[in-house]
Design a protein around this motif. Structure first.
Motif, mmCIF file in Angstrom:
data_model
loop_
_atom_site.group_PDB
_atom_site.id
_atom_site.type_symbol
_atom_site.label_atom_id
_atom_site.label_comp_id
_atom_site.label_asym_id
_atom_site.label_seq_id
_atom_site.Cartn_x
_atom_site.Cartn_y
_atom_site.Cartn_z
ATOM 1 N N THR A 165 5.092 3.594 7.833
ATOM 2 C CA THR A 165 4.685 4.973 7.584
ATOM 3 C C THR A 165 4.389 5.140 6.099
ATOM 4 O OG1 THR A 165 6.904 5.810 7.036
ATOM 5 C CG2 THR A 165 6.309 5.728 9.377
ATOM 6 N N PRO A 166 3.683 6.211 5.739
ATOM 7 C CA PRO A 166 3.587 6.541 4.311
ATOM 8 C C PRO A 166 4.980 6.728 3.742
ATOM 9 C CG PRO A 166 2.040 7.838 5.587
ATOM 10 C CD PRO A 166 2.910 7.137 6.588
ATOM 11 N N ARG A 167 5.097 6.603 2.444
ATOM 12 C CA ARG A 167 6.409 6.593 1.786
ATOM 13 C C ARG A 167 7.058 7.979 1.860
ATOM 14 N NH1 ARG A 167 8.934 3.061 -1.822
ATOM 15 N NH2 ARG A 167 7.140 1.694 -1.747
ATOM 16 N N ARG A 168 7.763 8.258 2.995
ATOM 17 C CA ARG A 168 8.486 9.517 3.158
ATOM 18 C C ARG A 168 9.870 9.222 3.707
ATOM 19 N NH1 ARG A 168 3.710 11.082 5.752
ATOM 20 N NH2 ARG A 168 4.788 10.959 7.739
ATOM 21 N N ARG A 179 0.818 -1.210 0.000
ATOM 22 C CA ARG A 179 0.000 0.000 0.000
ATOM 23 C C ARG A 179 0.856 1.266 0.000
ATOM 24 N NH1 ARG A 179 -4.718 -1.784 4.362
ATOM 25 N NH2 ARG A 179 -5.411 -3.646 3.218
ATOM 26 N N ASP A 180 1.948 1.225 -0.740
ATOM 27 C CA ASP A 180 2.816 2.382 -0.925
ATOM 28 C C ASP A 180 3.300 2.945 0.417
ATOM 29 O OD1 ASP A 180 4.173 4.014 -2.730
ATOM 30 O OD2 ASP A 180 2.777 5.654 -2.420
#
Length: 461
Positions: A135-138, A117-118
């Motif tokens: 985490t979100p892709r950062r 989920r990216d």
């Protein structure tokens, strides 16, 4: 060519430069004459022409005429590489990577890898047990390493992400960890040149180990998904009966085989049940048994008569073009208003089911019929059986009756021994009957090879 007193220095440079071990070639005067890349990282101040002092951790090899080669192995790093190479799952390998990196390379280590989920997974270790966060892709500070644009990046500011590190960290080194991944080693102090080389080498091996274990994990996931479609489903609740089963494939490591059983209840309280045996062994037979089960389940939605079901199943299987035949017993179960159940049975070349009556007598149920899936002109017959409360119908595969004694491989377990076991099960519940049949045949085999074993007990309650 550069040579001194029989020593080919150029040849030695070519020989040792690609080695992971640090290697120094020292002349009779004790001066370093050859230094490979690993030695340059480990001993940055020891350039060719400098005096070499005997190093206790080195391994000396005499080259003759006073010349010697010194080899320096990073034992701890080599052991770490071996531990990484033994990983068989992605999760275990990631835990190993950050734990070993924390022990050998830095005070705090983080593996940043792509997740579903990216998102990114942040596997962290600061000396204790590894932890993971998503985490979100950062991870902008790692962009060059994550995209493969850089083989190593020095980090002085962390930025966003699930780092989970102390605020007083000094600096970090990030190396690629496969496509879209990075290993970050963090310290309060700076990295010496030798430490930088160790991080690079460890990252290289960690990336290989992670790729290998990730492939194994994905393959195992695919195997588990495919296998689940070939394994028997849990027995359902059916009004008026108690069900029990045995399923032991010949190849127990694969957990699948050619024997199968199924029970499909209906909303009106009736049910279709079957037990069969596909000719053959292993994966091919298991796949075909899955095809038989799926066909039978679909056909039983529109047809309940066992004889007509077998005719439809025979036509369906022949249409697939398979050369494997199947023996099978199919039954229709209907609970009776005054207790017990009515059974209608049809067989396609399968061993005759047995009925254990509540008084301990054992009867067979003969319903002759041809094997299924090969011939176009086949005939099947039906047999009606009524089970009073306490009576048990036992369907079994020939793996039971054809099991060979461990003491004499020409002696079969046979139907008479199975009947004798059932007689001793008088008054027992279905689960105990199935268990005793299983124990008897396994004792007979005593760990010897055997065919698939399948049994289904249907007891009126």
């Amino acid at each position: 060519m550069s040579s001194v007193v029989g020593i080919d220095l150029d040849g030695w440079r070519r020989l040792v430069d690609g080695l992971r071990e640090a290697v120094l070639v020292v002349d009779p005067a004790g001066l370093v004459r050859v230094r490979n890349a690993a030695a340059a990282a480990r001993f940055p101040g020891l350039v060719p022409g400098e005096q070499f002092a005997v190093h206790a951790t080195g391994r000396q090899h005499d080259l003759g005429d006073g010349w010697s080669a010194w080899y320096f192995t990073d034992t701890a790093l080599d052991h770490a590489h071996l531990r990484l190479a033994g990983g068989t799952s992605r999760e275990a390998t990631l835990k190993n990577i950050v734990q070993l990196a924390s022990e050998l390379l830095g005070e705090h280590c983080v593996a940043v890898v792509p997740a579903t989920r990216d998102r990114l997974e942040w596997w962290r270790c600061g000396g204790g047990e590894p932890t993971v966060a998503r985490t979100p892709r950062r991870a902008s500070v790692l962009s060059e390493v994550l995209t493969g644009a850089s083989a190593m990046t020095k980090i002085t500011s962390l930025g966003e992400g699930g780092w989970g590190v102390p605020e007083d960290f000094g600096c970090g080194l990030a190396v690629p960890l496969g496509v879209g991944g990075a290993l970050v080693v963090l310290r309060r102090g700076d990295f010496a040149p030798h430490d930088v080389e160790r991080v690079r080498l460890f990252g290289k091996h960690a990336a290989v180990a992670l790729e290998s274990s990730s492939k194994l994990t994905e393959q195992q996931r695919m195997i588990d998904v495919l296998r689940s479609a070939l394994l028997p489903l849990p027995l359902p609740e059916v009004p008026g009966v108690s069900l029990a089963s045995v399923f032991i494939p010949a190849h127990q490591r694969a957990l699948v085989g050619g024997d199968f059983y199924d029970v499909h209840p209906r909303t009106d309280g009736s049910a279709t049940f079957a037990l069969g045996d596909v000719c053959g062994h292993g994966l091919e037979a298991a796949v075909h048994s899955g095809r038989v089960r799926q066909s039978l389940q679909a056909l039983s939605l529109v047809e309940t008569n066992p004889v007509r079901l077998l005719h439809l199943l025979n036509t369906s299987l022949r249409a697939t073009g398979s050369k494997l035949f199947t023996t099978i017993v199919v039954g229709q179960l209907v609970p009776l208003a005054d207790g017990g159940v009515s059974l209608s049975l049809a067989s396609g070349g399968h061993p005759a089911p047995l009925v254990l009556r509540a008084d301990g007598t054992v009867q067979d149920v003969s319903a002759p019929g041809a094997i299924v899936g090969i011939l176009s002109d086949v005939r099947f017959s039906s047999e009606q059986v009524t089970l009073a409360p306490g009576d048990t119908l036992v369907l079994y595969s020939d793996g039971f009756t054809e099991a060979r004694a461990h003491t004499n491989r020409s002696e079969l377990f046979g139907e008479q021994r199975l009947r004798a076991v059932l007689k001793e099960c008088k008054g027992l519940p279905a689960e105990e009957i199935a268990r005793r049949c299983q124990e008897a045949v396994l004792k007979w085999l005593d760990r010897d090879d055997h065919d698939d074993l399948a049994l289904l007990a249907v007891q009126a309650v």
